[in-house]
Write a protein that holds these residues in place. Structure first.
Motif, short mmCIF file in Angstrom:
data_model
loop_
_atom_site.label_atom_id
_atom_site.label_comp_id
_atom_site.label_asym_id
_atom_site.label_seq_id
_atom_site.Cartn_x
_atom_site.Cartn_y
_atom_site.Cartn_z
N ILE A 160 43.67 38.17 31.61
CA ILE A 160 43.74 37.39 32.84
C ILE A 160 42.48 37.68 33.66
N VAL A 161 41.72 36.63 33.95
CA VAL A 161 40.49 36.76 34.72
C VAL A 161 40.77 36.33 36.15
N LEU A 162 40.49 37.24 37.11
CA LEU A 162 40.78 36.97 38.51
C LEU A 162 39.61 37.39 39.40
N PRO A 163 39.41 36.68 40.52
CA PRO A 163 38.45 37.17 41.52
C PRO A 163 38.98 38.47 42.14
N ILE A 164 38.09 39.39 42.42
CA ILE A 164 38.52 40.69 42.95
C ILE A 164 39.24 40.53 44.27
N TRP A 165 38.74 39.67 45.15
CA TRP A 165 39.36 39.52 46.47
C TRP A 165 40.80 39.05 46.34
N LYS A 166 41.05 38.17 45.37
CA LYS A 166 42.41 37.64 45.18
C LYS A 166 43.33 38.70 44.61
N TRP A 167 42.82 39.47 43.64
CA TRP A 167 43.63 40.55 43.06
C TRP A 167 43.99 41.58 44.13
N VAL A 168 43.02 41.94 44.97
CA VAL A 168 43.27 42.94 46.02
C VAL A 168 44.38 42.47 46.96
N LEU A 169 44.36 41.20 47.32
CA LEU A 169 45.35 40.68 48.26
C LEU A 169 46.75 40.67 47.67
N HIS A 170 46.86 40.57 46.35
CA HIS A 170 48.18 40.51 45.70
C HIS A 170 48.58 41.83 45.04
N ASN A 171 47.70 42.83 45.08
CA ASN A 171 47.97 44.11 44.41
C ASN A 171 48.81 45.01 45.34
N VAL A 172 50.05 44.61 45.55
CA VAL A 172 50.93 45.36 46.47
C VAL A 172 51.88 46.23 45.66
N LYS A 230 50.83 50.76 31.67
CA LYS A 230 50.02 50.01 30.72
C LYS A 230 49.06 49.03 31.43
N THR A 231 48.54 49.48 32.55
CA THR A 231 47.58 48.68 33.32
C THR A 231 46.17 48.95 32.79
N LEU A 232 45.51 47.90 32.35
CA LEU A 232 44.17 48.02 31.76
C LEU A 232 43.24 47.02 32.47
N ILE A 233 42.16 47.53 33.08
CA ILE A 233 41.31 46.68 33.92
C ILE A 233 39.83 46.95 33.69
N ASN A 234 39.07 45.87 33.57
CA ASN A 234 37.62 45.93 33.61
C ASN A 234 37.13 45.18 34.85
N VAL A 235 36.02 45.63 35.41
CA VAL A 235 35.41 44.98 36.57
C VAL A 235 34.05 44.44 36.15
N CYS A 236 33.82 43.15 36.41
CA CYS A 236 32.57 42.51 35.97
C CYS A 236 32.07 41.57 37.06
N THR A 237 30.92 41.86 37.62
CA THR A 237 30.36 41.00 38.68
C THR A 237 29.38 39.98 38.13
N LYS A 290 26.25 45.49 43.81
CA LYS A 290 27.61 44.98 43.93
C LYS A 290 28.52 45.49 42.82
N GLY A 291 27.96 45.67 41.64
CA GLY A 291 28.78 46.14 40.52
C GLY A 291 29.47 47.46 40.83
N LYS A 292 28.69 48.43 41.33
CA LYS A 292 29.26 49.74 41.66
C LYS A 292 30.25 49.64 42.81
N ILE A 293 29.90 48.85 43.82
CA ILE A 293 30.76 48.73 45.00
C ILE A 293 32.08 48.07 44.64
N TYR A 294 32.03 46.99 43.84
CA TYR A 294 33.26 46.33 43.41
C TYR A 294 34.14 47.28 42.62
N GLU A 295 33.54 48.00 41.70
CA GLU A 295 34.33 48.91 40.88
C GLU A 295 34.94 50.02 41.72
N ASN A 296 34.18 50.54 42.69
CA ASN A 296 34.70 51.59 43.57
C ASN A 296 35.88 51.05 44.39
N LEU A 297 35.75 49.81 44.85
CA LEU A 297 36.83 49.18 45.62
C LEU A 297 38.09 49.06 44.77
N VAL A 298 37.94 48.62 43.53
CA VAL A 298 39.10 48.49 42.64
C VAL A 298 39.73 49.86 42.38
#
Length: 441
Positions: free
Chosen positions: A429-441, A376-383, A340-348
């Motif tokens: 800011i810590v967010l669930p990936i699914w929620k970030w994806v839905l609002h990342n417009v 200045k967008t800085l993101i880490n992905v952590c499952t 899941k770690g790789k898949i989540y990061e690839n999705l992001v």
């Protein structure tokens, strides 16, 4: 079979006058055809702009259906005869030469001579199959009353011509497989933020999206047909966009390398390791050839490479790049291990890549997955946010990067945790990936 036999009797040659007759058939056939209802994508193509609009992206991502959707919209405003669609992968017009394109224009205006003084919309699908296509497109752009929309499955092939012959005349859009927001649209589901029922449905579909991926055709296929279809996609891309286009003779190495890169998505790519792996299996190949093959995969949109962030070009090229696949489902059909770690990061990555061209990763004492300098967008992905050691490492990496890059806020995307962390005046800011994806417009 009988119809095909009659066709070859009627058209003994695909040159000259007979090629023109085939173009007439294709033009008239499309004008007569009722276009099926096509699902709307998020991308809105301009309907009336005096630019050559170009769609580029991997096969089966939906470029053709975007052109169909465009044709449906145009038919609401203009006569059908003013909208011409040609697919240059249609076997009836093979082989293609630049001279055939004049036959196409002649075919249309012989059918509709009264359209000479009206704007005609030309929709050309997989245009890269026509040698020197850009010369033809530039000529009709300059001499005819028309609007031109192109699609292609080769980034370098199209960008090279756009940068030379068509410079300043084009608008280019990259077409990706469905993102999660589009996946919900294709499933007929609307996200309602304050509805517990909607929330449960969306989370369930997000888990489905993580294995199914975003190729539009397979959204509703059962698992067996889904897997077979994606395997066909993979083979088609390898044969049509790599082997045929670049005259590659060693199919075994090409397939091994493609699978290796997709399997190791979200990781740093090491050409030395790939070279040694191939050598240990008895393959004879140079490192330069490996670099060439990797560039072919980029050209066909199978993979993307992510460089390190650096103010020094030399340092950027000296450091390894991370590799990401065009669709998270490709990893599923190649690698049966659940990661899941790789898949989540690839999705992001894919979500960010749709918005930003100059995306990088940051490397200090620790690595941060994504950094976009301009915003200045800085993101880490952590499952594994529940693991205290992992959580501490991810936060520490972001804190260091924010201090070095002089950024006040960053994002930590997790499986299902939402909170805010403040450290030394810096906000994470810590967010669930699914929620970030839905609002990342």
């Amino acid at each position: 079979p009988l119809q095909r036999e009659k066709m070859f009797i009627f058209f003994p040659s695909l040159e000259g006058k007979m090629k023109k007759e085939i173009f007439k058939f294709l033009i008239y056939d499309f004008i007569e055809r009722e276009l099926a209802d096509v699902k709307k994508r998020e991308l809105e193509l301009p309907l009336d702009i005096n630019k050559i609009v170009t769609l580029v992206g991997i096969r089966r991502a939906g470029k053709t259906y975007l052109l169909y959707y465009l044709a449906r919209k145009l038919r609401e405003q203009f006569p059908r005869e003013n909208i011409v669609y040609i697919n240059f992968e249609d076997d009836r017009i093979f082989p293609l030469a630049l001279t055939d394109m004049e036959s196409l224009i002649q075919a249309y205006y012989e059918l509709y001579p009264h359209k000479k003084d009206e704007i005609v919309y030309f929709l050309f699908d997989e245009i890269q199959n026509v040698p020197y296509w850009e010369k033809f497109v530039r000529r009709i752009y300059d001499t005819e009353k028309c609007r031109i929309y192109l699609s292609g499955s080769s980034s370098k092939l199209l960008s090279k011509e756009i940068a030379t012959s068509l410079r300043g005349r084009t608008l280019t859009y990259e077409i990706f497989p469905l993102g999660f927001r589009e996946f919900l649209l294709f499933k007929g589901v609307k996200y309602i933020p304050y509805s517990s029922k909607s929330l449960a449905e969306v989370k369930n579909l997000f888990n489905e999206y993580l294995w199914r991926g975003g190729f539009p055709e397979v959204v509703n296929y059962n698992q067996e047909i889904w897997r077979k279809t994606l395997q066909e996609y993979f083979n088609l891309i390898i044969y049509k966009d790599i082997v045929e286009r670049y005259k590659v003779t060693n199919l075994s190495i090409i397939k091994y390398l493609a699978k290796n890169l997709i399997k190791n998505c979200s990781l740093l790519m090491s050409v030395n390791k790939i070279y040694n792996d191939l050598k240990s299996q008895g393959f004879q190949i140079s490192k330069n050839t490996i670099y060439d093959y990797i560039s072919f995969f980029e050209d066909a949109f199978i993979i993307f490479l992510l460089p390190i962030f650096s103010y020094s070009i030399r340092k950027e090229w000296r450091n390894p790049r991370k590799v990401y696949a065009i669709d998270i489902a490709l990893k599923k059909i190649i690698d049966f291990q659940e990661d899941k770690g790789k898949i989540y990061e690839n999705l992001v990555f894919l979500e960010l890549r749709k918005k930003y061209q100059n995306l990088t990763y940051f490397k200090g004492k620790q690595e941060v997955d994504f950094y976009h300098h301009e915003t200045k967008t800085l993101i880490n992905v952590c499952t594994e946010y529940f693991n205290e050691q992992t959580k501490k490492r991810e936060i520490s990496g972001l804190k260091e990067a924010m201090e070095v890059l002089k950024i006040e806020e960053s994002l930590l995307l997790t499986s299902d945790t939402e909170e805010e962390i403040t450290i030394d005046g810096k906000k994470i800011i810590v967010l669930p990936i699914w929620k970030w994806v839905l609002h990342n417009v």
